[in-house]
Design a protein around this motif. Structure first.
Motif, PDB file in Angstrom:
ATOM      1  N   PRO A  12      51.029  38.289  36.946  1.00 46.76           N
ATOM      2  CA  PRO A  12      49.566  38.291  37.029  1.00 46.76           C
ATOM      3  C   PRO A  12      48.990  36.919  36.696  1.00 46.76           C
ATOM      4  CG  PRO A  12      50.329  39.456  35.066  1.00 46.76           C
ATOM      5  CD  PRO A  12      51.529  39.217  35.909  1.00 46.76           C
ATOM      6  N   VAL A  13      47.946  36.549  37.389  1.00 42.60           N
ATOM      7  CA  VAL A  13      47.272  35.264  37.187  1.00 42.60           C
ATOM      8  C   VAL A  13      45.857  35.537  36.707  1.00 42.60           C
ATOM      9  CG1 VAL A  13      46.495  33.135  38.280  1.00 42.60           C
ATOM     10  CG2 VAL A  13      48.649  34.202  39.012  1.00 42.60           C
ATOM     11  N   SER A  14      45.460  34.896  35.632  1.00 42.38           N
ATOM     12  CA  SER A  14      44.124  35.130  35.090  1.00 42.38           C
ATOM     13  C   SER A  14      43.327  33.851  34.872  1.00 42.38           C
ATOM     14  CB  SER A  14      44.223  35.890  33.756  1.00 42.38           C
ATOM     15  OG  SER A  14      45.023  35.174  32.826  1.00 42.38           O
ATOM     16  N   ASP A  15      43.945  32.694  35.097  1.00 45.70           N
ATOM     17  CA  ASP A  15      43.265  31.428  34.808  1.00 45.70           C
ATOM     18  C   ASP A  15      42.974  30.610  36.064  1.00 45.70           C
ATOM     19  OD1 ASP A  15      45.885  30.892  35.391  1.00 45.70           O
ATOM     20  OD2 ASP A  15      46.183  29.440  33.773  1.00 45.70           O
ATOM     21  N   LYS A  16      43.067  31.266  37.242  1.00 40.25           N
ATOM     22  CA  LYS A  16      42.793  30.561  38.487  1.00 40.25           C
ATOM     23  C   LYS A  16      41.855  31.397  39.355  1.00 40.25           C
ATOM     24  CE  LYS A  16      47.250  28.154  38.672  1.00 40.25           C
ATOM     25  NZ  LYS A  16      48.482  27.916  39.468  1.00 40.25           N
ATOM     26  N   CYS A  53      36.466  37.517  46.425  1.00 44.14           N
ATOM     27  CA  CYS A  53      36.252  36.422  45.475  1.00 44.14           C
ATOM     28  C   CYS A  53      36.151  35.075  46.182  1.00 44.14           C
ATOM     29  CB  CYS A  53      37.384  36.388  44.453  1.00 44.14           C
ATOM     30  SG  CYS A  53      37.485  37.869  43.407  1.00 44.14           S
ATOM     31  N   ASN A  54      36.835  34.952  47.321  1.00 42.82           N
ATOM     32  CA  ASN A  54      36.747  33.758  48.172  1.00 42.82           C
ATOM     33  C   ASN A  54      37.101  32.472  47.437  1.00 42.82           C
ATOM     34  OD1 ASN A  54      36.284  32.583  50.691  1.00 42.82           O
ATOM     35  ND2 ASN A  54      34.168  32.060  50.169  1.00 42.82           N
ATOM     36  N   GLY A  55      38.016  32.582  46.473  1.00 41.94           N
ATOM     37  CA  GLY A  55      38.451  31.392  45.758  1.00 41.94           C
ATOM     38  C   GLY A  55      37.401  30.791  44.859  1.00 41.94           C
ATOM     39  N   GLU A  56      36.324  31.532  44.580  1.00 44.48           N
ATOM     40  CA  GLU A  56      35.228  30.992  43.777  1.00 44.48           C
ATOM     41  C   GLU A  56      35.073  31.704  42.430  1.00 44.48           C
ATOM     42  OE1 GLU A  56      31.806  31.355  46.203  1.00 44.48           O
ATOM     43  OE2 GLU A  56      32.448  29.832  47.658  1.00 44.48           O
ATOM     44  N   LYS A  64      41.571  38.129  36.953  1.00 49.37           N
ATOM     45  CA  LYS A  64      42.987  38.456  36.892  1.00 49.37           C
ATOM     46  C   LYS A  64      43.403  39.124  38.193  1.00 49.37           C
ATOM     47  CE  LYS A  64      46.366  40.643  33.789  1.00 49.37           C
ATOM     48  NZ  LYS A  64      46.531  41.444  32.538  1.00 49.37           N
ATOM     49  N   PHE A  65      44.503  38.659  38.777  1.00 49.96           N
ATOM     50  CA  PHE A  65      44.970  39.255  40.018  1.00 49.96           C
ATOM     51  C   PHE A  65      46.482  39.192  40.101  1.00 49.96           C
ATOM     52  CE2 PHE A  65      44.350  34.765  41.006  1.00 49.96           C
ATOM     53  CZ  PHE A  65      45.464  34.437  41.771  1.00 49.96           C
ATOM     54  N   TRP A  66      47.024  40.094  40.932  1.00 52.68           N
ATOM     55  CA  TRP A  66      48.452  40.131  41.237  1.00 52.68           C
ATOM     56  C   TRP A  66      48.613  39.796  42.710  1.00 52.68           C
ATOM     57  CZ3 TRP A  66      46.278  42.767  37.437  1.00 52.68           C
ATOM     58  CH2 TRP A  66      46.995  42.980  36.253  1.00 52.68           C
ATOM     59  N   GLU A  69      50.925  38.143  52.713  1.00 47.15           N
ATOM     60  CA  GLU A  69      50.506  38.169  51.319  1.00 47.15           C
ATOM     61  C   GLU A  69      49.357  39.149  51.110  1.00 47.15           C
ATOM     62  OE1 GLU A  69      49.550  34.399  49.672  1.00 47.15           O
ATOM     63  OE2 GLU A  69      51.640  33.745  49.534  1.00 47.15           O
ATOM     64  N   CYS A  70      49.364  39.816  49.943  1.00 48.53           N
ATOM     65  CA  CYS A  70      48.302  40.721  49.544  1.00 48.53           C
ATOM     66  C   CYS A  70      47.921  40.410  48.101  1.00 48.53           C
ATOM     67  CB  CYS A  70      48.758  42.179  49.647  1.00 48.53           C
ATOM     68  SG  CYS A  70      49.278  42.696  51.293  1.00 48.53           S
ATOM     69  N   VAL A  71      46.703  40.756  47.736  1.00 40.21           N
ATOM     70  CA  VAL A  71      46.204  40.531  46.382  1.00 40.21           C
ATOM     71  C   VAL A  71      45.535  41.810  45.892  1.00 40.21           C
ATOM     72  CG1 VAL A  71      44.462  39.309  45.022  1.00 40.21           C
ATOM     73  CG2 VAL A  71      45.923  38.035  46.571  1.00 40.21           C
ATOM     74  N   THR A  72      45.721  42.125  44.607  1.00 42.30           N
ATOM     75  CA  THR A  72      45.041  43.262  44.009  1.00 42.30           C
ATOM     76  C   THR A  72      44.538  42.900  42.624  1.00 42.30           C
ATOM     77  OG1 THR A  72      45.234  45.587  43.356  1.00 42.30           O
ATOM     78  CG2 THR A  72      47.181  44.219  43.055  1.00 42.30           C
ATOM     79  N   HIS A  73      43.399  43.503  42.241  1.00 44.36           N
ATOM     80  CA  HIS A  73      42.870  43.374  40.891  1.00 44.36           C
ATOM     81  C   HIS A  73      43.173  44.626  40.066  1.00 44.36           C
ATOM     82  CE1 HIS A  73      40.692  39.733  41.879  1.00 44.36           C
ATOM     83  NE2 HIS A  73      40.165  40.326  42.934  1.00 44.36           N
ATOM     84  N   ASP A  74      43.809  45.597  40.684  1.00 45.25           N
ATOM     85  CA  ASP A  74      44.135  46.858  40.026  1.00 45.25           C
ATOM     86  C   ASP A  74      45.321  46.624  39.090  1.00 45.25           C
ATOM     87  OD1 ASP A  74      45.115  49.392  39.335  1.00 45.25           O
ATOM     88  OD2 ASP A  74      44.491  50.277  41.229  1.00 45.25           O
ATOM     89  N   GLU A  75      45.057  46.594  37.789  1.00 42.83           N
ATOM     90  CA  GLU A  75      46.107  46.273  36.823  1.00 42.83           C
ATOM     91  C   GLU A  75      47.235  47.298  36.840  1.00 42.83           C
ATOM     92  OE1 GLU A  75      46.607  45.053  32.101  1.00 42.83           O
ATOM     93  OE2 GLU A  75      44.618  45.297  33.009  1.00 42.83           O
ATOM     94  N   ALA A  76      46.878  48.587  36.930  1.00 40.17           N
ATOM     95  CA  ALA A  76      47.905  49.628  36.961  1.00 40.17           C
ATOM     96  C   ALA A  76      48.789  49.474  38.189  1.00 40.17           C
ATOM     97  CB  ALA A  76      47.254  51.007  36.939  1.00 40.17           C
TER      98      ALA A  76
END
Length: 276
Positions: free
Chosen positions: A45-49, A56-59, A63-65, A123-130
């Motif tokens: 998981p990344v939380s500092d970028k 979010c569009n990179g802006e 936190k994301f996976w 590539e895929c991205v999710t904000h769902d922590e579970a």
């Protein structure tokens, strides 16, 4: 390997597909089609970028996976199609869609593609922590534990045909016709490198599925060693492709012994890769 297999629903066909492409007649349309994929990579998981997802569009820093789904290039042709692809995880049976087990994310981009070998990494991205932690746990369990389990009996694979007489059972996990996960069994056949051939039954919607080959160790035990990049297609068809498909919940988890495929459907994919 079961939980890492996903259903793909693609809702856009790129105008960039060539004239000889099998979906060229759908270029520039929203005609839906089905496919299968396999989660091949998962990041921490990344939380500092800034998050790269479309919302979010990179802006926005959240936190994301990030995870990568491997499928066939003819299923997802480019990033334009990836952004219109729905990835359904844990679609194990019909009730999965209604009890919350199935989770859907949207493709982000095509990170790598090889049209010659019909392989696409999306590539895929999710904000769902579970969801992120579950994918990471399953991925680590499969890839991190392979070297530790080769000397063990595998009761959970009891339905496989016996590994004797030099036979190499082949197993495909896919979503035929967009249905819940099915397992089909067959045998590996020699192919001309880098193409490999096997006779496990498949149907439309199975393209992009992981194909596992089981080898035999000196004590005549089966162990999972190789996986192809994707299931690419079939050079023949049969009207009885469904009869050897094994339902995930009713047969796989109950460890019932299956039967060898009676079809001689010639399926193909490209390159066997070591899983570890």
């Amino acid at each position: 390997m079961i939980d890492l297999t996903v259903r793909l629903r693609v809702y856009w066909t790129s105008p960039d597909r060539p004239d000889d492409d099998e979906f060229s007649n759908h270029r520039g349309t929203m005609t839906p089609r089905m496919g299968t994929g396999f989660i091949r990579r998962v990041s921490k998981p990344v939380s500092d970028k800034p998050c790269p997802c479309d919302k979010c569009n990179g802006e926005i820093t959240r936190k994301f996976w990030r995870f990568t789904v491997r499928t066939a290039a003819h299923v997802v042709y480019n990033t334009e199609e990836a952004k219109s692809t729905r990835v359904d995880l844990f679609y194990d049976d019909d009730s999965s869609k209604f009890d919350g087990r199935m989770v859907t994310v949207t493709g982000l981009r095509v990170a790598d593609i090889d049209h010659g070998e019909d392989t696409c990494y999306m590539e895929c991205v999710t904000h769902d922590e579970a969801l992120g932690e579950r994918i990471k746990s399953v991925w680590t369990s499969l890839y991190g534990g392979l070297t530790k389990c080769l000397d063990l009996d595998l009761p959970s694979l009891d339905f496989l045909p016996p590994c004797d007489g030099g036979r190499r059972p082949t197993l495909i996990v896919s979503h035929p016709h967009g249905q819940p996960k099915k397992i089909t069994l067959g045998q590996w056949r020699d192919g001309e490198f880098p193409r490999v051939v096997y006779n496990a039954p498949t149907c439309p919607g199975s393209s992009g599925a992981p194909v596992f080959r089981f080898n035999t160790d000196p004590r005549n035990r089966c162990f999972d060693l190789f996986v192809t990049p994707v299931h690419s297609g079939s050079s023949s068809s049969t009207s009885t492709q469904h009869q050897d498909q094994l339902n995930i919940l009713t047969r796989f988890l109950q460890n019932l012994r299956g039967r060898e495929s009676k079809q001689e459907q010639h399926n193909y994919g490209y390159r066997w890769w070591l899983l570890y």
